[in-house]
Enzyme design. Structure first.
Site, PDB file in Angstrom:
ATOM      1  N   LYS A  83       1.044  -1.388   0.166  1.00  0.00           N
ATOM      2  CA  LYS A  83       0.116   0.146   0.492  1.00  0.00           C
ATOM      3  C   LYS A  83       1.209   1.415  -0.523  1.00  0.00           C
ATOM      4  O   LYS A  83       2.121   1.240   0.766  1.00  0.00           O
ATOM      5  CB  LYS A  83      -0.985  -0.036   1.100  1.00  0.00           C
ATOM      6  CG  LYS A  83      -2.720  -0.796   1.189  1.00  0.00           C
ATOM      7  CD  LYS A  83      -3.175  -1.028   2.117  1.00  0.00           C
ATOM      8  CE  LYS A  83      -4.218  -0.313   2.605  1.00  0.00           C
ATOM      9  NZ  LYS A  83      -4.442  -0.049   3.438  1.00  0.00           N
ATOM     10  N   VAL A  84       1.378   2.525  -1.126  1.00  0.00           N
ATOM     11  CA  VAL A  84       1.309   3.513  -1.183  1.00  0.00           C
ATOM     12  C   VAL A  84       0.971   4.455  -0.873  1.00  0.00           C
ATOM     13  O   VAL A  84      -0.613   4.625  -1.663  1.00  0.00           O
ATOM     14  CB  VAL A  84       2.363   3.120  -2.426  1.00  0.00           C
ATOM     15  CG1 VAL A  84       2.778   4.204  -3.334  1.00  0.00           C
ATOM     16  CG2 VAL A  84       2.995   2.108  -2.263  1.00  0.00           C
TER      17      VAL A  84
END
Length: 214
Positions: A83-84
């Site tokens: 997750k970015v």
């Protein structure tokens, strides 16, 4: 539509898996902190127990920090998705991870243009947050519809992962629009099969059965 469970709680994961309702899991630092103990051990256990994708989130603010954290998190299992955040640095990290063959979930998306940028950067999943938009009186599902149109227009392979789901109606609307994935809290996923007429029907059937067996 795939269902991901939005949790870091192993009991919830095991129950959802037993019901056959879970295709993957999304976590974040907040969810992991609620479980206490060693977050790495908790995350590793989740990756081991879940057959589908497991989203683990980076917390760095620069692209270099994000990529370094992502490479560490990716060692937890082949099913890890990083997750970015949808920031300028996050887009750089997403592109770099795409080139390395690391799957990403670009999160905290609140506009169709943010979703477009994430898809162009090579995101595997794009996570628009519908509940948080609803909370400020903006129609979150309109955002899902706009993203679906954009992705279909240009045949982007990125999947729309509807996040910040607060109720069963969010799940229904996501399915009608054609979202690829909904990540759902355990409390909401437990409500999907419920209907008052189902309860009433079962009550009547059981009462009639009692009459037959007397």
């Amino acid at each position: 539509m795939e269902f991901f469970l939005d949790t870091a709680n192993l009991d919830e994961i095991r129950k959802a898996q037993a019901q056959g309702l879970m295709d993957g899991v999304t976590t974040n630092p907040t969810l992991l902190s609620r479980e206490g103990g060693d977050w790495r051990r908790q995350a590793q256990t989740i990756c081991n127990e879940v057959d589908g994708p497991v989203s683990l989130e980076v917390v760095g603010t620069t692209a270099e920090e994000m990529v370094r954290e992502a490479e560490d998190l990716a060692t937890f299992g082949d099913n890890v998705v990083i997750k970015v955040p949808i920031t300028s640095e996050g887009l750089i990290a997403t592109k770099a991870l795409y080139k390395k063959g690391v799957k990403t979930n670009v999160t905290l998306v609140f506009s169709p243009l943010q979703a477009l940028l994430a898809a162009k950067a090579g995101a595997t999943y794009v996570s628009p947050f519908v509940g948080r938009l609803d909370g400020i009186s903006i129609d979150g599902m309109e955002l899902i519809s706009q993203i679906r149109t954009i992705f279909d227009n240009y045949e982007f392979p990125a999947k729309i992962l509807v996040a910040s789901i607060r109720n069963p109606l969010h799940v229904l609307d996501s399915a009608l629009i054609g979202a690829d994935v909904a990540t759902i809290p355990f409390s909401v996923i437990s409500d999907l099969a419920k209907h008052p007429l189902t309860d009433k029907g079962l009550e009547q059937f059981n009462a009639d059965w009692e009459k037959l067996t007397k």
